[in-house]
Design an enzyme around this catalytic site. Structure first.
Site, mmCIF file in Angstrom:
data_model
loop_
_atom_site.group_PDB
_atom_site.id
_atom_site.type_symbol
_atom_site.label_atom_id
_atom_site.label_comp_id
_atom_site.label_asym_id
_atom_site.label_seq_id
_atom_site.Cartn_x
_atom_site.Cartn_y
_atom_site.Cartn_z
ATOM 1 N N LYS A 70 3.261 4.403 -1.185
ATOM 2 C CA LYS A 70 3.363 5.328 -2.313
ATOM 3 C C LYS A 70 4.707 6.033 -2.188
ATOM 4 O O LYS A 70 4.862 6.921 -1.333
ATOM 5 C CB LYS A 70 2.236 6.364 -2.307
ATOM 6 N N ASP A 124 -0.097 17.742 20.194
ATOM 7 C CA ASP A 124 0.591 18.668 21.102
ATOM 8 C C ASP A 124 1.537 19.647 20.415
ATOM 9 O O ASP A 124 2.491 20.139 21.041
ATOM 10 C CB ASP A 124 1.368 17.878 22.161
ATOM 11 N N HIS A 145 0.819 -1.210 0.000
ATOM 12 C CA HIS A 145 0.000 0.000 0.000
ATOM 13 C C HIS A 145 0.857 1.265 0.000
ATOM 14 O O HIS A 145 0.345 2.379 0.116
ATOM 15 C CB HIS A 145 -0.903 -0.031 1.248
ATOM 16 N N HIS A 158 -9.657 10.926 2.250
ATOM 17 C CA HIS A 158 -8.707 9.813 2.149
ATOM 18 C C HIS A 158 -7.391 10.147 2.845
ATOM 19 O O HIS A 158 -6.439 9.367 2.804
ATOM 20 C CB HIS A 158 -8.462 9.480 0.671
ATOM 21 N N LYS A 214 -4.493 10.744 5.691
ATOM 22 C CA LYS A 214 -4.067 10.019 6.886
ATOM 23 C C LYS A 214 -3.161 10.948 7.702
ATOM 24 O O LYS A 214 -2.115 11.387 7.223
ATOM 25 C CB LYS A 214 -3.277 8.752 6.524
ATOM 26 N N ASP A 218 16.653 10.707 -8.439
ATOM 27 C CA ASP A 218 18.086 10.998 -8.295
ATOM 28 C C ASP A 218 18.566 10.979 -6.846
ATOM 29 O O ASP A 218 19.639 11.527 -6.542
ATOM 30 C CB ASP A 218 18.436 12.355 -8.922
#
Length: 488
Positions: free
Chosen positions: A233, A413, A231, A406, A408, A238
């Protein structure tokens, strides 16, 4: 008369043989089921997981055996890469580290930094500039510009790489770069790209780019790999510019869906943090290709761009530790003033469930943001069943309304922010291969808090009394779907 007796004898013999064969099959089947039950018990899993599997196998052995084959096997003792190669790749990330006094994390999070170092060989990386994208248009514009500027290599890994407008724009650049002699390596997940024709990736290979499918599911009805997906990404250009976060390669991140926008968050790294992304990619590359890619060109010296301190942590269904689950639990348990969470799917493990309730009951301002409408109805229903306990313990719940949330995020704090690919659900913490960054920097945490607050303005705040009085039929349906939380 003799013929009749002979016919009866033949029928008796035939029935006897059928009875023997049936008995043998029943015996073998029973031995298989009992053997599996003993294996599950011997694995010393959490009793909350062991008992349901034992009950299913004993009461519905046929269906139970099928489900266990697909979803129940514990692969944590397996190794997908040798320790020698793993250490070699991870060592490159640690080379050229700044002095330890330049990487001093807040005292309350030093145990977390140690945890990630011990369990994941995750180094503290200093000086990375982090650019935040809260929409697909900006992300893909920056990504394509970085790809066009590649001089030595492009490493790209996505769960979904769609054959659509955005996907073909990215593919075109990769093909052009490969033909120009730039090293192009692509990993895509087989389940995530099930609807993409082989020709799409074949065109990259014909242009001298290298592509590999992660855990190919050649015969879906005969393989147990279908439950373990990559999952992550990750993009590295370079060894100097990198991308990670929640967005795949697909038009919906720009165009949205029929019922609204697709709200997601992605990040561009410039500096030392890119080396952490590089190591994560090259480990997966070795696992799929058996090719050990190494050399200074992949880990070039980079200047200090900021005072950000971060650690990149990977997790998956193999290995001894549930790294992201442990780290997330630590962040929740150590929140003192506030804890803000965005996740598209809220299917927490029992430990996370208890940690969130404990934080809220202890006076921490806990806010949970979920999509009002999800792309997966079953997961959305199951998520709602967990919301009841959150509300009762004092967690403030918000439903994002303009479309599908979608993103995350965990921020706490004004001190720490957790960003990356992992959702707050069983699948991300126990089944998927994921990557998250833990950023120990007040300025970055404040940025992420502001993004959360901006999204909150577009949310419907859950009213506890009204929520808890929703129809019994609805609550029962949500509770039923909750039973399948580990599979959603």
């Amino acid at each position: 008369m003799h013929a009749v007796k002979e016919k009866k004898a033949t029928m008796f013999a035939s029935d006897h043989i059928e009875w023997i064969l049936s008995s043998i099959l029943i015996l073998l089947y029973s031995i298989t089921i009992i053997g599996l039950v003993l294996v599950i018990i011997a694995e010393n899993r959490n009793p909350l997981k062991t008992i349901p599997w034992v009950i299913v196998l004993l009461l519905a052995p046929g269906v139970g055996l099928l489900f266990y084959f697909f979803f129940g096997q514990d692969n944590r003792k397996q190794r997908i890469i040798s320790r020698r190669i793993y250490k070699r790749i991870m060592k490159k990330t640690q080379e050229g580290k700044m002095p330890q006094d330049s990487c001093e994390v807040p005292a309350s999070y030093r145990p977390l930094a140690t945890l990630l170092t011990n369990s994941n060989q995750s180094s503290l990386l200093y000086g990375t500039e982090i650019k935040i994208f809260t929409n697909g248009a900006d992300k893909f514009k920056a990504l394509m510009e970085a790809l066009r500027q590649a001089q030595h290599h492009i490493h790209l890994q996505y769960y979904i790489f769609n054959d659509d407008e955005i996907g073909n724009q990215v593919k075109k650049i990769l093909i052009e770069k490969a033909k120009a002699g730039i090293e192009v390596r692509v990993i895509y997940d087989d389940v995530g790209c099930w609807n993409v024709k082989k020709r799409f990736f074949q065109e990259m290979r014909e242009a001298r780019g290298e592509t590999y499918t992660f855990l190919r599911v050649a015969f879906p009805i005969l393989t147990n790999k279908v439950n373990y997906r990559n999952h992550r990404k990750i993009v590295v250009v370079d060894g100097k510019i990198g991308f990670m976060g929640g967005m795949n390669i697909a038009d919906r991140y720009v165009k949205g869906v029929k019922w609204g926008v697709w709200r997601d968050t992605h990040f561009q790294f410039t500096g030392k943090g890119v080396h952490g992304l590089q190591s994560a990619f090259l480990i997966d590359w070795y696992v799929m290709s058996k090719k050990y890619v190494h050399g200074k060109a992949y880990y070039p010296k980079v200047p200090t761009y900021s005072n950000n301190i971060l650690q990149l942590a990977t997790s998956g269904p193999v290995g001894q530790w549930r790294i992201l689950l442990q780290a997330t639990t630590f962040v929740i348990a150590n929140a003192k003033r506030y804890l803000y969470i965005q996740t598209p799917y809220f299917l927490p493990t029992e430990g996370l469930h208890q940690a969130l309730q404990t934080a809220a009951l202890g006076g921490v301002d806990v806010r949970l943001m979920l999509p009002k409408r999800s792309d997966t109805r079953t997961a959305n229903m199951a998520s709602h069943s967990f919301v009841d306990a959150m509300v009762k313990s004092g967690v403030k719940v918000y439903f994002y309304q303009p479309g599908f949330l979608h993103a995350k995020l965990i921020v706490s704090d004004d001190t720490i922010a957790c960003i990356g690919s992992a959702n707050m659900d069983f699948r991300s913490f126990e089944h998927n291969f994921e990557i998250n960054a833990f950023v120990y920097q007040p300025a970055f945490a404040i940025q992420m808090r502001h993004i959360f607050m901006h999204d909150m303005d577009q949310c419907e705040k859950l009213v506890p009394n009204r929520w808890l009085k929703r129809p019994l039929k609805q609550r029962l349906a949500e509770s039923f779907m909750r039973l399948f939380s580990p599979l959603l």
